[in-house]
Write a protein that holds these residues in place. Structure first.
Motif, PDB file in Angstrom:
ATOM      1  N   ILE A 176       0.874  -1.170   0.000  1.00 33.75           N
ATOM      2  CA  ILE A 176       0.000   0.000   0.000  1.00 33.75           C
ATOM      3  C   ILE A 176       0.911   1.220   0.000  1.00 33.75           C
ATOM      4  O   ILE A 176       1.616   1.485   0.976  1.00 33.75           O
ATOM      5  CB  ILE A 176      -0.926   0.037   1.231  1.00 33.75           C
ATOM      6  N   VAL A 217       1.688   5.022   0.308  1.00 28.62           N
ATOM      7  CA  VAL A 217       1.072   6.206   0.911  1.00 28.62           C
ATOM      8  C   VAL A 217       1.952   7.443   0.794  1.00 28.62           C
ATOM      9  O   VAL A 217       1.484   8.564   0.973  1.00 28.62           O
ATOM     10  CB  VAL A 217       0.718   5.961   2.397  1.00 28.62           C
ATOM     11  N   GLU A 246       1.142  10.571  -1.362  1.00 35.42           N
ATOM     12  CA  GLU A 246       0.013  11.382  -0.911  1.00 35.42           C
ATOM     13  C   GLU A 246       0.292  12.127   0.389  1.00 35.42           C
ATOM     14  O   GLU A 246      -0.106  13.282   0.540  1.00 35.42           O
ATOM     15  CB  GLU A 246      -1.207  10.486  -0.708  1.00 35.42           C
ATOM     16  N   VAL A 284      -0.247   3.801   9.048  1.00 32.03           N
ATOM     17  CA  VAL A 284      -1.159   4.375   8.059  1.00 32.03           C
ATOM     18  C   VAL A 284      -1.396   3.380   6.926  1.00 32.03           C
ATOM     19  O   VAL A 284      -2.537   3.120   6.516  1.00 32.03           O
ATOM     20  CB  VAL A 284      -0.626   5.701   7.497  1.00 32.03           C
ATOM     21  N   SER A 285      -0.309   2.785   6.412  1.00 33.12           N
ATOM     22  CA  SER A 285      -0.461   1.822   5.318  1.00 33.12           C
ATOM     23  C   SER A 285      -1.154   0.547   5.804  1.00 33.12           C
ATOM     24  O   SER A 285      -1.932  -0.064   5.059  1.00 33.12           O
ATOM     25  CB  SER A 285       0.898   1.505   4.686  1.00 33.12           C
ATOM     26  N   ASP A 311      -3.462   0.375   8.180  1.00 35.61           N
ATOM     27  CA  ASP A 311      -4.889   0.705   8.280  1.00 35.61           C
ATOM     28  C   ASP A 311      -5.556   0.649   6.911  1.00 35.61           C
ATOM     29  O   ASP A 311      -6.636   0.070   6.748  1.00 35.61           O
ATOM     30  CB  ASP A 311      -5.049   2.097   8.898  1.00 35.61           C
ATOM     31  N   ARG A 312      -4.891   1.227   5.920  1.00 38.78           N
ATOM     32  CA  ARG A 312      -5.492   1.241   4.573  1.00 38.78           C
ATOM     33  C   ARG A 312      -5.562  -0.158   3.976  1.00 38.78           C
ATOM     34  O   ARG A 312      -6.524  -0.500   3.272  1.00 38.78           O
ATOM     35  CB  ARG A 312      -4.709   2.188   3.671  1.00 38.78           C
ATOM     36  N   ARG A 352      -8.455  -2.034   5.603  1.00 37.94           N
ATOM     37  CA  ARG A 352      -9.750  -1.508   5.166  1.00 37.94           C
ATOM     38  C   ARG A 352     -10.027  -1.778   3.689  1.00 37.94           C
ATOM     39  O   ARG A 352     -11.155  -1.572   3.226  1.00 37.94           O
ATOM     40  CB  ARG A 352      -9.811   0.004   5.415  1.00 37.94           C
ATOM     41  N   SER A 353      -9.019  -2.220   2.953  1.00 38.95           N
ATOM     42  CA  SER A 353      -9.169  -2.407   1.500  1.00 38.95           C
ATOM     43  C   SER A 353     -10.032  -3.606   1.133  1.00 38.95           C
ATOM     44  O   SER A 353     -10.545  -3.695   0.015  1.00 38.95           O
ATOM     45  CB  SER A 353      -7.793  -2.570   0.853  1.00 38.95           C
TER      46      SER A 353
END
Length: 297
Positions: free
Chosen positions: A244, A246, A249, A260-261, A263-264, A267-268
């Motif tokens: 992922i 990040v 961004e 952060v990565s 979590d994403r 959630r993906s």
């Protein structure tokens, strides 16, 4: 700062945008918000936490007391849990996750781990290397007993001397001047040492788990900049689809990069039961290492 073409700068550093908090915002504020969201996602009340670990590369809001206590205050916690700060630079989240998992394994959980980074406080405009890439961010995880098949498979963490004084931020009590983030090694030196550390720790942690690097479904490396992420993935033989990204961004966000990565990724909807997630980081000190996690049902 010398004039730079924005398109060329973006191409060279692999960072298109990054975010800074409003002046006056505290690390405790953004950390408490992140941990509150993690608790909601876990279906837990803040009062159920046995420990709160606040992670930061820049020391939080003050030297004494620890910022973790102010995170507790914002969550309404009083005399219900342990709380402390942890600083291992960009590798801090992995160190805290290892610490939390060991606490849970001995019955001391759940544990809230939250990384809160406000680099914008320490970025002189005349230092373009950190000024252009560093961002502010917060991310959290709640560590508790695993579901069926879930858990930390292996952990491998080290401190090495290669870059011990090459990325620094001075202590005002020692130097008498305002702290600022300083890169003292060349970009190539930092990149080469970081990539080697990430490769070494990744190979070591999968070996401890009794598998090969190619068997891992997902990799979440620390992302100092976009170009370094590309090099890391290429050296390890992982396609971009198995991570992922990040950094383009949000920029380089220290210890918050991996959570952060993570979590994403979670959630993906792409993670299947039994998938293994390799998290690997390197930071100033030089603290580096890797953790291997398996998703449950």
């Amino acid at each position: 700062m010398p004039n730079r073409d924005p398109v060329e700068t973006e191409r060279r550093i692999g960072v298109a945008t990054r975010y800074w908090v409003e002046p006056g915002t505290t690390a405790a504020e953004i950390a408490a918000e992140a941990l509150s969201r993690a608790l909601e996602n876990a279906g837990l009340a803040a009062s159920e936490l046995r420990r709160v670990i606040f992670v930061s590369s820049t020391g939080g809001d003050m030297l004494i007391p620890g910022t973790a206590h102010f995170v507790c205050e914002r969550l309404g916690l009083d005399d219900t849990c342990d709380a402390f700060d942890l600083n291992n630079s960009c590798a801090g989240f992995l160190t805290a996750l290892d610490t939390a998992a060991r606490a849970v394994a001995t019955g001391y959980g759940p544990v809230g781990v939250v990384a809160g980074e406000i680099f914008s406080r320490y970025l002189p405009v005349d230092k373009p290397r950190p000024y252009l890439v560093m961002g502010d961010a917060a991310a959290a995880a709640v560590v508790g007993p695993g579901r069926a098949g879930e858990g930390l498979l292996a952990s491998w963490l080290r401190s090495a001397a290669e870059l011990r004084l090459q990325v620094t931020m001075n202590h005002p009590g020692r130097t008498g001047v305002a702290p600022h983030l300083q890169f003292d090694a060349s970009y190539d030196t930092l990149t080469n040492q970081a990539v080697e550390a990430l490769l070494k720790s990744s190979r070591a942690v999968v070996a401890e788990a009794g598998i090969e690097l190619r068997d891992v479904e997902w990799i979440l490396p620390h992302q100092p900049n976009g170009r370094m992420l590309e090099i890391i993935l290429d050296k390890m033989g992982f396609p971009l689809e198995r991570t992922i990204s990040v950094v383009e961004e949000i920029g380089s966000v220290g210890s918050a990069s991996i959570p952060v990565s993570l979590d994403r990724l979670m959630r993906s909807g792409k993670v299947r039961p039994g998938d293994r997630i390799l998290m690997t980081a390197v930071g100033a000190g030089t603290g580096y290492g890797a953790l291997l996690f398996r998703a449950g049902t």
